[in-house]
Design a protein around this motif. Structure first.
Motif, PDB file in Angstrom:
ATOM      1  N   THR A 240       0.826  -1.204   0.000  1.00  0.00           N
ATOM      2  CA  THR A 240       0.000   0.000   0.000  1.00  0.00           C
ATOM      3  C   THR A 240       0.858   1.251   0.000  1.00  0.00           C
ATOM      4  OG1 THR A 240      -1.738   1.167   1.223  1.00  0.00           O
ATOM      5  CG2 THR A 240      -0.106   0.006   2.535  1.00  0.00           C
ATOM      6  N   ARG A 241       0.210   2.361  -0.373  1.00  0.00           N
ATOM      7  CA  ARG A 241       0.876   3.650  -0.212  1.00  0.00           C
ATOM      8  C   ARG A 241       0.455   4.310   1.085  1.00  0.00           C
ATOM      9  NH1 ARG A 241       1.150   5.163  -5.815  1.00  0.00           N
ATOM     10  NH2 ARG A 241       0.150   7.172  -5.610  1.00  0.00           N
ATOM     11  N   ALA A 242      -0.570   3.743   1.735  1.00  0.00           N
ATOM     12  CA  ALA A 242      -1.107   4.335   2.959  1.00  0.00           C
ATOM     13  C   ALA A 242      -0.053   4.357   4.056  1.00  0.00           C
ATOM     14  CB  ALA A 242      -2.329   3.557   3.431  1.00  0.00           C
ATOM     15  N   VAL A 243      -0.161   5.351   4.939  1.00  0.00           N
ATOM     16  CA  VAL A 243       0.776   5.446   6.058  1.00  0.00           C
ATOM     17  C   VAL A 243       0.039   5.120   7.349  1.00  0.00           C
ATOM     18  CG1 VAL A 243       2.222   7.147   4.915  1.00  0.00           C
ATOM     19  CG2 VAL A 243       0.380   7.929   6.375  1.00  0.00           C
ATOM     20  N   ASN A 244       0.759   4.494   8.265  1.00  0.00           N
ATOM     21  CA  ASN A 244       0.124   4.094   9.515  1.00  0.00           C
ATOM     22  C   ASN A 244       1.198   3.700  10.526  1.00  0.00           C
ATOM     23  OD1 ASN A 244      -1.921   3.564  11.284  1.00  0.00           O
ATOM     24  ND2 ASN A 244      -2.716   1.774  10.199  1.00  0.00           N
ATOM     25  N   ALA A 245       0.779   3.564  11.746  1.00  0.00           N
ATOM     26  CA  ALA A 245       1.622   3.036  12.816  1.00  0.00           C
ATOM     27  C   ALA A 245       0.692   2.426  13.833  1.00  0.00           C
ATOM     28  CB  ALA A 245       2.442   4.147  13.464  1.00  0.00           C
ATOM     29  N   TYR A 246       1.184   1.484  14.592  1.00  0.00           N
ATOM     30  CA  TYR A 246       0.327   0.897  15.618  1.00  0.00           C
ATOM     31  C   TYR A 246       1.183   0.264  16.698  1.00  0.00           C
ATOM     32  CZ  TYR A 246       1.226  -3.523  13.196  1.00  0.00           C
ATOM     33  OH  TYR A 246       1.838  -4.608  12.630  1.00  0.00           O
ATOM     34  N   VAL A 247       0.531  -0.015  17.817  1.00  0.00           N
ATOM     35  CA  VAL A 247       1.208  -0.720  18.892  1.00  0.00           C
ATOM     36  C   VAL A 247       0.470  -2.036  19.045  1.00  0.00           C
ATOM     37  CG1 VAL A 247      -0.153   0.588  20.576  1.00  0.00           C
ATOM     38  CG2 VAL A 247       1.840  -0.646  21.334  1.00  0.00           C
ATOM     39  N   SER A 248       1.206  -3.124  19.162  1.00  0.00           N
ATOM     40  CA  SER A 248       0.518  -4.407  19.294  1.00  0.00           C
ATOM     41  C   SER A 248       1.159  -5.226  20.398  1.00  0.00           C
ATOM     42  CB  SER A 248       0.534  -5.179  17.972  1.00  0.00           C
ATOM     43  OG  SER A 248       1.812  -5.703  17.739  1.00  0.00           O
ATOM     44  N   GLY A 249       0.372  -6.178  20.895  1.00  0.00           N
ATOM     45  CA  GLY A 249       0.826  -7.019  21.999  1.00  0.00           C
ATOM     46  C   GLY A 249       0.897  -6.211  23.281  1.00  0.00           C
ATOM     47  N   PHE A 250       1.094  -6.910  24.382  1.00  0.00           N
ATOM     48  CA  PHE A 250       1.416  -6.191  25.613  1.00  0.00           C
ATOM     49  C   PHE A 250       2.399  -7.027  26.406  1.00  0.00           C
ATOM     50  CE2 PHE A 250      -2.778  -8.177  26.246  1.00  0.00           C
ATOM     51  CZ  PHE A 250      -2.571  -8.966  27.358  1.00  0.00           C
ATOM     52  N   ARG A 255       5.261  -3.970  21.007  1.00  0.00           N
ATOM     53  CA  ARG A 255       6.196  -3.212  20.187  1.00  0.00           C
ATOM     54  C   ARG A 255       5.439  -2.140  19.427  1.00  0.00           C
ATOM     55  NH1 ARG A 255       7.026  -7.613  16.484  1.00  0.00           N
ATOM     56  NH2 ARG A 255       5.174  -7.665  15.224  1.00  0.00           N
ATOM     57  N   ILE A 256       6.188  -1.119  19.056  1.00  0.00           N
ATOM     58  CA  ILE A 256       5.612  -0.062  18.236  1.00  0.00           C
ATOM     59  C   ILE A 256       6.030  -0.330  16.809  1.00  0.00           C
ATOM     60  CG2 ILE A 256       5.839   2.381  17.650  1.00  0.00           C
ATOM     61  CD1 ILE A 256       5.830   2.946  20.645  1.00  0.00           C
ATOM     62  N   VAL A 257       5.056  -0.362  15.922  1.00  0.00           N
ATOM     63  CA  VAL A 257       5.326  -0.666  14.526  1.00  0.00           C
ATOM     64  C   VAL A 257       4.994   0.564  13.681  1.00  0.00           C
ATOM     65  CG1 VAL A 257       4.729  -2.137  12.583  1.00  0.00           C
ATOM     66  CG2 VAL A 257       4.792  -3.103  14.887  1.00  0.00           C
ATOM     67  N   VAL A 258       5.946   0.947  12.838  1.00  0.00           N
ATOM     68  CA  VAL A 258       5.771   2.100  11.967  1.00  0.00           C
ATOM     69  C   VAL A 258       5.863   1.609  10.529  1.00  0.00           C
ATOM     70  CG1 VAL A 258       6.727   4.345  11.352  1.00  0.00           C
ATOM     71  CG2 VAL A 258       6.895   3.550  13.703  1.00  0.00           C
ATOM     72  N   TYR A 259       4.912   2.017   9.693  1.00  0.00           N
ATOM     73  CA  TYR A 259       4.999   1.655   8.274  1.00  0.00           C
ATOM     74  C   TYR A 259       6.207   2.337   7.635  1.00  0.00           C
ATOM     75  CZ  TYR A 259       0.272  -0.372   7.775  1.00  0.00           C
ATOM     76  OH  TYR A 259      -0.839  -1.156   7.847  1.00  0.00           O
ATOM     77  N   ASP A 260       6.874   1.622   6.738  1.00  0.00           N
ATOM     78  CA  ASP A 260       7.985   2.260   6.015  1.00  0.00           C
ATOM     79  C   ASP A 260       7.483   3.429   5.168  1.00  0.00           C
ATOM     80  OD1 ASP A 260       6.618   0.694   4.213  1.00  0.00           O
ATOM     81  OD2 ASP A 260       8.390  -0.266   3.339  1.00  0.00           O
ATOM     82  N   THR A 261       6.216   3.352   4.750  1.00  0.00           N
ATOM     83  CA  THR A 261       5.640   4.443   3.965  1.00  0.00           C
ATOM     84  C   THR A 261       5.589   5.743   4.774  1.00  0.00           C
ATOM     85  OG1 THR A 261       3.515   3.546   4.673  1.00  0.00           O
ATOM     86  CG2 THR A 261       4.196   3.042   2.445  1.00  0.00           C
ATOM     87  N   MET A 375       0.583  16.299  10.669  1.00  0.00           N
ATOM     88  CA  MET A 375       0.535  14.846  10.502  1.00  0.00           C
ATOM     89  C   MET A 375      -0.877  14.386  10.155  1.00  0.00           C
ATOM     90  SD  MET A 375       2.383  12.203  10.577  1.00  0.00           S
ATOM     91  CE  MET A 375       1.526  11.141   9.443  1.00  0.00           C
ATOM     92  N   GLN A 376      -1.872  14.930  10.840  1.00  0.00           N
ATOM     93  CA  GLN A 376      -3.255  14.531  10.558  1.00  0.00           C
ATOM     94  C   GLN A 376      -3.633  14.885   9.133  1.00  0.00           C
ATOM     95  OE1 GLN A 376      -4.924  12.599  12.389  1.00  0.00           O
ATOM     96  NE2 GLN A 376      -3.386  12.699  13.988  1.00  0.00           N
ATOM     97  N   SER A 377      -3.204  16.058   8.713  1.00  0.00           N
ATOM     98  CA  SER A 377      -3.487  16.495   7.357  1.00  0.00           C
ATOM     99  C   SER A 377      -2.836  15.549   6.350  1.00  0.00           C
ATOM    100  CB  SER A 377      -2.972  17.928   7.192  1.00  0.00           C
ATOM    101  OG  SER A 377      -2.817  18.240   5.843  1.00  0.00           O
ATOM    102  N   VAL A 382      -2.668  11.288   2.246  1.00  0.00           N
ATOM    103  CA  VAL A 382      -1.992  10.109   1.689  1.00  0.00           C
ATOM    104  C   VAL A 382      -2.943   8.916   1.676  1.00  0.00           C
ATOM    105  CG1 VAL A 382      -0.091   8.484   2.009  1.00  0.00           C
ATOM    106  CG2 VAL A 382       0.275  10.904   2.434  1.00  0.00           C
ATOM    107  N   ASN A 383      -3.755   8.775   2.721  1.00  0.00           N
ATOM    108  CA  ASN A 383      -4.665   7.626   2.813  1.00  0.00           C
ATOM    109  C   ASN A 383      -5.975   7.854   2.067  1.00  0.00           C
ATOM    110  OD1 ASN A 383      -2.695   6.568   4.438  1.00  0.00           O
ATOM    111  ND2 ASN A 383      -3.827   6.796   6.345  1.00  0.00           N
ATOM    112  N   LEU A 384      -6.067   8.963   1.351  1.00  0.00           N
ATOM    113  CA  LEU A 384      -7.282   9.299   0.597  1.00  0.00           C
ATOM    114  C   LEU A 384      -8.519   9.236   1.485  1.00  0.00           C
ATOM    115  CD1 LEU A 384      -6.722   7.423  -2.793  1.00  0.00           C
ATOM    116  CD2 LEU A 384      -6.152   9.771  -2.218  1.00  0.00           C
ATOM    117  N   GLY A 385      -8.402   9.841   2.663  1.00  0.00           N
ATOM    118  CA  GLY A 385      -9.531   9.840   3.585  1.00  0.00           C
ATOM    119  C   GLY A 385     -10.473  10.997   3.304  1.00  0.00           C
ATOM    120  N   ASP A 386     -11.702  10.875   3.803  1.00  0.00           N
ATOM    121  CA  ASP A 386     -12.615  12.008   3.830  1.00  0.00           C
ATOM    122  C   ASP A 386     -12.416  12.667   5.191  1.00  0.00           C
ATOM    123  OD1 ASP A 386     -14.666  13.795   4.054  1.00  0.00           O
ATOM    124  OD2 ASP A 386     -16.220  12.460   3.309  1.00  0.00           O
ATOM    125  N   PRO A 387     -11.848  13.887   5.214  1.00  0.00           N
ATOM    126  CA  PRO A 387     -11.493  14.475   6.513  1.00  0.00           C
ATOM    127  C   PRO A 387     -12.707  14.823   7.372  1.00  0.00           C
ATOM    128  CG  PRO A 387     -11.074  16.010   4.704  1.00  0.00           C
ATOM    129  CD  PRO A 387     -11.440  14.712   4.073  1.00  0.00           C
TER     130      PRO A 387
END
Ligand code: ZN
Length: 418
Positions: A240-250, A255-261, A375-377, A382-387
């Protein structure tokens, strides 16, 4: 007390426990995000990007509703008619109708029918993602992902089916108690197992290389008092071209995961803003809260299923003698599909509140509302969202506050912090 009375009591206790957990750990009110600030923020976004986001979301909309409707119709058609029981019988034939064969093969066959019906819509959706340039996957890679998804689903499905129907077979009166405990345990187990065993099937994760950015991010986590084992980069760009990050597990798997995008698209201040938001989730133990609510909900669902099982009309529709026999698996899925319709908006509500809290954490930790807004903008563009989406759809499906709400919250925060 009879088994039924125990089940009813347990159901009430579990629902109350979930309500208490939600009250204690989920903020009831969202931080201020005045509508006037939202409209000002909307006006700062490039008009063509907003239009493109709306066009894209509009293009996706029919596939989304069709997939929901078709999923429900198929579940009801299989579950509330003899069709589901018939499929289970046919699939169990190689094992001479043995209950275990029916549970495993029959259960997977019913699930598979639903998957096959959903496949064309998923392909339709993928074609839209490709048309708008959001997906970077060709059809071959997409197909591989679909097959991997089936494989993961089959393994988890097999564990659930065999586990559930073994319990109902050997404990016909008290299966709900074992089933509820098992469902809760499985929910917790999956939270640990998913990041370690399942996520790597779809993405490669590499530790963020040593350097200024990593040092700054780890220092920020340190300052925040959040133990983070690692910041990982996911190779999302191959999908994907979308950008994102997330935290998973506890605990040890957190871990904190950041998209390379994201690292490619966003300047360091904005990446920090995203990671600060994720640290907020870690600090408030949101994954733990989600898992706890999920475990209580899963256990409650098993108790509710048991109680529903005495509804003779329902059993007659599906032509089964008991909701606990493998032939009733489609009926179980139909009930789950209907329950999911109501659980979805509730989950979205909880998610939005938790996300808004993580946003506030990011603002406090970075002290950089401008970077947060930028960042929100960027995320939205980038994610082609409806703001600023339709409020009804946002209420039903929105897992995060809208982009303009998040930007407005940053503005309100900036005024308060000044
Ligand atoms: Zn978040």
């Amino acid at each position: 007390m009879t088994s039924r009375q125990w089940a009813a009591t347990t159901l009430v206790v579990l629902v109350l426990a979930a309500a208490v957990v939600a009250l204690l750990r989920v903020p009831l009110t969202a931080p201020p995000a005045p509508r006037a600030d939202q409209l000002d923020a909307l006006a700062t976004l490039p008009a063509d990007a907003v239009a493109k986001g709306r066009e894209f979301r509009g293009a996706l909309r029919p596939s989304m509703y069709l997939s929901m409707a078709l999923g429900l119709v198929v579940a009801l058609l299989l579950g509330l008619t003899p069709a589901g029981a018939w499929i289970v019988e046919q699939a169990g034939r190689p094992f001479n109708g043995h209950w275990l064969g029916r549970a495993l093969l029959g259960g997977l066959a019913v699930v598979f029918v639903g998957e096959v019906v959903a496949l064309p819509i998923a392909a339709w959706r993928q074609s839209i993602l490709r048309r708008y340039g959001l997906s970077t996957q060709d059809w071959g890679a997409w197909t591989v992902d679909v097959l991997k998804g089936y494989a993961v689903g089959a393994v988890i499905g097999a564990i659930v089916l065999v586990g559930f129907f073994t319990v109902t077979h050997f404990a016909p009166r008290w299966w709900w108690a074992w089933g509820a405990a098992g469902a809760a345990a499985l929910t917790v187990l999956l939270t640990f197992v998913f990041p370690v065993l399942v996520e790597p099937i779809f993405n490669k994760f590499t530790p963020m290389p040593e350097g200024e950015q990593r040092t700054r991010l780890m220092a920020m986590a340190e300052r925040d008092g959040v133990p983070v084992r690692d910041v990982l980069i996911a190779d999302a760009s191959r999908r994907t071209r979308a950008v994102n990050a997330y935290v998973s597990g506890f605990g040890p798997t957190r871990r904190i995961v950041v998209y390379d995008t994201l690292l490619k698209e966003a300047p360091p201040a904005e990446v920090e803003s995203v990671v600060a938001h994720e640290l907020g989730h870690a600090k408030d133990n949101d994954v733990f809260t989600g898992t706890l609510l999920g475990a209580l909900g899963a256990a409650a669902a098993v108790c509710a299923l048991y109680l529903l099982g005495s509804w003779a009309g329902l059993l007659r529709l599906a032509r089964v003698d008991s909701i606990a026999e493998p032939r009733a698996v489609a009926l179980l899925l139909a009930v789950a599909a209907v329950a999911g319709l109501f659980a979805g908006p509730l989950q979205s509500f909880v998610s939005r509140r938790v996300e808004a809290r993580a946003d506030q954490h990011a603002l406090e930790l970075t002290g950089d509302p401008a970077g947060f807004e930028a960042m929100q903008s960027r995320l939205s563009q980038v994610n082609l969202g409806d703001p600023d989406p339709n409020p009804v759809e946002q209420f039903l499906f929105g897992s995060h506050p809208t982009t303009v709400e998040r930007m407005a919250a940053a503005r309100a925060y900036a005024r308060g912090a000044r």
